[in-house]
Design an enzyme around this catalytic site. Sequence first.
Site, PDB file in Angstrom:
ATOM      1  N   CYS A 227      31.390  -3.106 -17.127  1.00  0.00           N
ATOM      2  CA  CYS A 227      30.057  -3.037 -16.522  1.00  0.00           C
ATOM      3  C   CYS A 227      29.675  -1.567 -16.330  1.00  0.00           C
ATOM      4  O   CYS A 227      30.528  -0.704 -16.126  1.00  0.00           O
ATOM      5  CB  CYS A 227      29.965  -3.712 -15.166  1.00  0.00           C
ATOM      6  SG  CYS A 227      30.437  -5.435 -15.158  1.00  0.00           S
TER       7      CYS A 227
ATOM      8  N   ARG B  99      29.555  -0.377 -22.058  1.00  0.00           N
ATOM      9  CA  ARG B  99      30.488  -0.858 -21.034  1.00  0.00           C
ATOM     10  C   ARG B  99      30.337  -2.360 -20.777  1.00  0.00           C
ATOM     11  O   ARG B  99      31.129  -2.949 -20.035  1.00  0.00           O
ATOM     12  CB  ARG B  99      30.254  -0.107 -19.719  1.00  0.00           C
ATOM     13  CG  ARG B  99      30.426   1.382 -19.837  1.00  0.00           C
ATOM     14  CD  ARG B  99      30.197   2.030 -18.503  1.00  0.00           C
ATOM     15  NE  ARG B  99      31.182   1.599 -17.543  1.00  0.00           N
ATOM     16  CZ  ARG B  99      32.361   2.165 -17.377  1.00  0.00           C
ATOM     17  NH1 ARG B  99      32.695   3.201 -18.118  1.00  0.00           N
ATOM     18  NH2 ARG B  99      33.200   1.709 -16.480  1.00  0.00           N
TER      19      ARG B  99
ATOM     20  N   TRP C 233      29.418  -6.997 -17.946  1.00  0.00           N
ATOM     21  CA  TRP C 233      30.420  -7.660 -18.794  1.00  0.00           C
ATOM     22  C   TRP C 233      31.066  -8.684 -17.877  1.00  0.00           C
ATOM     23  O   TRP C 233      31.812  -8.325 -16.964  1.00  0.00           O
ATOM     24  CB  TRP C 233      31.436  -6.632 -19.285  1.00  0.00           C
ATOM     25  CG  TRP C 233      32.412  -7.158 -20.289  1.00  0.00           C
ATOM     26  CD1 TRP C 233      32.260  -7.214 -21.637  1.00  0.00           C
ATOM     27  CD2 TRP C 233      33.713  -7.693 -20.019  1.00  0.00           C
ATOM     28  NE1 TRP C 233      33.383  -7.741 -22.212  1.00  0.00           N
ATOM     29  CE2 TRP C 233      34.285  -8.051 -21.250  1.00  0.00           C
ATOM     30  CE3 TRP C 233      34.457  -7.931 -18.852  1.00  0.00           C
ATOM     31  CZ2 TRP C 233      35.559  -8.611 -21.356  1.00  0.00           C
ATOM     32  CZ3 TRP C 233      35.725  -8.489 -18.965  1.00  0.00           C
ATOM     33  CH2 TRP C 233      36.261  -8.817 -20.209  1.00  0.00           C
TER      34      TRP C 233
ATOM     35  N   ASN D 162      30.942  -2.435 -10.312  1.00  0.00           N
ATOM     36  CA  ASN D 162      31.816  -2.500 -11.477  1.00  0.00           C
ATOM     37  C   ASN D 162      33.241  -2.661 -10.950  1.00  0.00           C
ATOM     38  O   ASN D 162      33.636  -1.924 -10.048  1.00  0.00           O
ATOM     39  CB  ASN D 162      31.681  -1.202 -12.285  1.00  0.00           C
ATOM     40  CG  ASN D 162      32.759  -1.061 -13.330  1.00  0.00           C
ATOM     41  OD1 ASN D 162      33.165  -2.039 -13.940  1.00  0.00           O
ATOM     42  ND2 ASN D 162      33.242   0.161 -13.526  1.00  0.00           N
ATOM     43  N   GLY D 163      33.984  -3.623 -11.491  1.00  0.00           N
ATOM     44  CA  GLY D 163      35.366  -3.823 -11.033  1.00  0.00           C
ATOM     45  C   GLY D 163      35.560  -5.269 -10.601  1.00  0.00           C
ATOM     46  O   GLY D 163      34.773  -6.154 -10.964  1.00  0.00           O
TER      47      GLY D 163
ATOM     48  N   GLU E 141      45.664  -1.274 -37.336  1.00  0.00           N
ATOM     49  CA  GLU E 141      44.377  -0.714 -36.930  1.00  0.00           C
ATOM     50  C   GLU E 141      43.243  -1.209 -37.836  1.00  0.00           C
ATOM     51  O   GLU E 141      42.161  -1.552 -37.362  1.00  0.00           O
ATOM     52  CB  GLU E 141      44.481   0.822 -36.933  1.00  0.00           C
ATOM     53  CG  GLU E 141      43.200   1.568 -36.637  1.00  0.00           C
ATOM     54  CD  GLU E 141      42.547   1.214 -35.308  1.00  0.00           C
ATOM     55  OE1 GLU E 141      43.150   0.509 -34.480  1.00  0.00           O
ATOM     56  OE2 GLU E 141      41.387   1.616 -35.123  1.00  0.00           O
TER      57      GLU E 141
ATOM     58  N   LYS F  89      40.017  -3.354 -36.532  1.00  0.00           N
ATOM     59  CA  LYS F  89      38.640  -2.886 -36.760  1.00  0.00           C
ATOM     60  C   LYS F  89      37.827  -3.986 -37.425  1.00  0.00           C
ATOM     61  O   LYS F  89      36.699  -4.236 -37.050  1.00  0.00           O
ATOM     62  CB  LYS F  89      38.683  -1.637 -37.629  1.00  0.00           C
ATOM     63  CG  LYS F  89      37.737  -0.549 -37.262  1.00  0.00           C
ATOM     64  CD  LYS F  89      38.161   0.397 -36.201  1.00  0.00           C
ATOM     65  CE  LYS F  89      38.535  -0.217 -34.907  1.00  0.00           C
ATOM     66  NZ  LYS F  89      39.073   0.712 -33.950  1.00  0.00           N
TER      67      LYS F  89
ATOM     68  N   GLU G  64      37.158  -6.956 -34.995  1.00  0.00           N
ATOM     69  CA  GLU G  64      36.324  -6.547 -33.877  1.00  0.00           C
ATOM     70  C   GLU G  64      34.839  -6.493 -34.239  1.00  0.00           C
ATOM     71  O   GLU G  64      34.003  -6.962 -33.481  1.00  0.00           O
ATOM     72  CB  GLU G  64      36.802  -5.147 -33.458  1.00  0.00           C
ATOM     73  CG  GLU G  64      36.234  -4.618 -32.202  1.00  0.00           C
ATOM     74  CD  GLU G  64      36.870  -3.279 -31.819  1.00  0.00           C
ATOM     75  OE1 GLU G  64      37.462  -2.611 -32.685  1.00  0.00           O
ATOM     76  OE2 GLU G  64      36.749  -2.900 -30.650  1.00  0.00           O
TER      77      GLU G  64
ATOM     78  N   HIS H 264      58.491 -13.429 -44.536  1.00  0.00           N
ATOM     79  CA  HIS H 264      59.092 -14.178 -43.427  1.00  0.00           C
ATOM     80  C   HIS H 264      58.101 -15.138 -42.781  1.00  0.00           C
ATOM     81  O   HIS H 264      58.267 -15.525 -41.629  1.00  0.00           O
ATOM     82  CB  HIS H 264      59.648 -13.194 -42.383  1.00  0.00           C
ATOM     83  CG  HIS H 264      60.749 -12.337 -42.932  1.00  0.00           C
ATOM     84  ND1 HIS H 264      61.976 -12.840 -43.297  1.00  0.00           N
ATOM     85  CD2 HIS H 264      60.790 -11.010 -43.233  1.00  0.00           C
ATOM     86  CE1 HIS H 264      62.728 -11.865 -43.773  1.00  0.00           C
ATOM     87  NE2 HIS H 264      62.033 -10.749 -43.744  1.00  0.00           N
TER      88      HIS H 264
ATOM     89  N   LYS I  15      33.523  -1.316 -24.136  1.00  0.00           N
ATOM     90  CA  LYS I  15      34.279  -0.140 -24.570  1.00  0.00           C
ATOM     91  C   LYS I  15      35.377   0.232 -23.584  1.00  0.00           C
ATOM     92  O   LYS I  15      36.485   0.575 -23.957  1.00  0.00           O
ATOM     93  CB  LYS I  15      33.339   1.043 -24.751  1.00  0.00           C
ATOM     94  CG  LYS I  15      34.055   2.249 -25.265  1.00  0.00           C
ATOM     95  CD  LYS I  15      33.286   2.948 -26.331  1.00  0.00           C
ATOM     96  CE  LYS I  15      34.113   3.965 -27.052  1.00  0.00           C
ATOM     97  NZ  LYS I  15      34.786   3.422 -28.235  1.00  0.00           N
TER      98      LYS I  15
HETATM   99  O1  M6R Z   1      39.828   3.659 -23.751  1.00  0.00           O
HETATM  100  P1  M6R Z   1      41.130   3.207 -24.350  1.00  0.00           P
HETATM  101  O2  M6R Z   1      41.538   4.021 -25.506  1.00  0.00           O
HETATM  102  O3  M6R Z   1      42.215   3.074 -23.334  1.00  0.00           O
HETATM  103  O4  M6R Z   1      40.816   1.741 -24.887  1.00  0.00           O
HETATM  104  C1  M6R Z   1      41.830   0.942 -25.414  1.00  0.00           C
HETATM  105  C2  M6R Z   1      41.261  -0.241 -26.166  1.00  0.00           C
HETATM  106  O5  M6R Z   1      40.499  -1.030 -25.305  1.00  0.00           O
HETATM  107  C3  M6R Z   1      40.388   0.204 -27.355  1.00  0.00           C
HETATM  108  O6  M6R Z   1      41.088   1.020 -28.229  1.00  0.00           O
HETATM  109  C4  M6R Z   1      39.880  -1.023 -28.125  1.00  0.00           C
HETATM  110  O7  M6R Z   1      40.923  -1.685 -28.741  1.00  0.00           O
HETATM  111  C5  M6R Z   1      38.833  -0.579 -29.132  1.00  0.00           C
HETATM  112  N1  M6R Z   1      37.632  -1.338 -28.932  1.00  0.00           N
HETATM  113  C6  M6R Z   1      39.263  -0.749 -30.536  1.00  0.00           C
HETATM  114  O8  M6R Z   1      38.292  -0.366 -31.447  1.00  0.00           O
END
Ligand code: M6R
Length: 594
Positions: free
Chosen positions: A2, A27, A71, A97-98, A467, A471, A474, A490, A589
């Site tokens: 948020c 956020r 969020w 937020n929290g 990774e 990506k 996501e 396996h 994010k």
């Molecule tokens: O801010 P951070 O690097 O701690 O965030 C960690 C993950 O939440 C972040 O890398 C997330 O996986 C990304 N959205 C990936 O693209």
Amino acid sequence: MCGIVGYVGLREAQGVLLNCLSRLEYRGYDSCGIAVSNGHIAQFKDAVRVGALKETCPIFEGTAGIGHTRWATHGLPTAINAHPHFDCSQRIAVVHNGIISNYDQLRKLLIDEGHLFVSDTDTEVIPHLIEKYLDDEPITAVEVALSKLEGSFAIAVLIDGYDRIIASRKESPLVIGIGDNEKIIASDVPAILDYTNRVIYLEDGDIAIVSNNEVQVKQNHGGGTVNREIHLIDWDRKQIEKGAYDHYLIKEIHEQPKVIRDSLANYFERETYDFQSLIDSETSSLVILGCGTSYHAALVGKHIIEELLGIQVRTELASEFVNRGRVMPASAAIAITQSGETADVLLSLKKMKQSVARIFVITNVPGSSASRMANHTIFTNAGPEVSVAATKSYTAQLIELYKLALSSNLLEHSIRKQMQAELRQLPALVKQVLDSESEIANYSRMLSDCSTVFYVGRGINFPVALEGALKLKEISYIHAEGYAAGELKHGPFAMLDKRTPVIAMIAKDDVYDPMISSIKEIKARSSPVIAVADESDDSIGSLADVTIRVPHTSSIFSPVINGVVLQLIAYYTAKYKGCPIDFPRNLAKSVTVI
Ligand code: M6R
């Protein structure tokens, strides 16, 4: 997660609040709302994005207000659950937020006392608690209310008839922008850059009483007034604009040559590193942790450090580590976090402090909570990253890991020189990959119709496969799996057929031959293979269905080069599918909940 904002100044608050909220949408973006005070508090909120709220929100006059982009954690993303939340008399508006962990108990208590609740949120207990104590001065009422809350929060409170905004934080980020005759409260710095580059970072337990010309900060629980330093932010507004790009994501992918150059500038100019020998003869074992993409950078870091320095490195997913009963000792720890606010990382750091003497944090956000918990903070030079999917921050994290390893006094001089020479070439090599963007975009069209894609690699390219898969899922919502190539046999082989493409990273390194064997085995299961391979590789062309050529580097640097290829693949696949690339569904994010 948020995003929260607050404004007190001489301008009409509504425009500022909505503008700042649009900068905080990364956020959370399932609903949003604002409240503006002008004799009474007017409010508008809905389960829409900020852009849509701007279109439908009536015009409210008033030079003080608060706003929120959500969020959802407690209750569905509906207009009723959107913030601000109010007390019974509608005189007290709160954005939060929290998570308030004891909200259930507080809510029952308040209901027994006659308070009426309308939402399913944890937040709503806050304005009701303030209302309960409002016989006192507003600040005292807020202080008492806060003392009843358990959990984490950043809040902004607007009280009818009181010309200040009260803001406070505990384990959730909050900054105050200091303008001339105006102050802006926000969850994060990018929200305020349109108005000022001077900020105060609030500390845990701070309560700020904010008017247009003054910020008074008190410590909660009856503590006195404290001075919080004003910091100058050197990010500029252009960095948070999309410019001519369709999405922040592709803009951020394209910024990577500059990010690497900036990250290396001081290092090469001064021929020293601020963190010279952080990894030294006292470091017998190291633990590196993070979540998501930052965890993948940690896995690459393990390879870099073990390979170059011969130090044993353990990697930990912070989201797992946080619940671990017994913490194994290590001589030093590195937490990697772009935002510096990831709750799993912060709690892991707290836990780690009990058993690890030296804690380093690699983060992109000055003033972030993680940086305040560390013994040493290494700031990445990525600049603000807006798109939810991490791209340039991943690359910047890797660059810091290379610098860290290359600066160690454990490294042989000749190897250091050779690696440094290659490091200098990286911006140009990444630019070369970006120049083949249209070719990569064409291959991505193929993937946009698939329902599953596998990514495979070995050695240092295994985390790159993880990774790449992250990506793709996501931002394109296509199911993707990252695998160590040798693990396919396996189990996952059962999934392979001609409709399941496999993207294989193959570098000219010690695991080249086993990688070739894996590709042959994949081909024997009829899966199309897209190889990401060194330009000098003569054999791969006849094996793979498609070969994306990348410039030659030592394989230790291939996670940077291959990482960029996989970012472009994910971007174009998502674009062909018409996905909301910068703000994927259900994500945010900065993940400030565990
Ligand atoms: O801010 P951070 O690097 O701690 O965030 C960690 C993950 O939440 C972040 O890398 C997330 O996986 C990304 N959205 C990936 O693209």
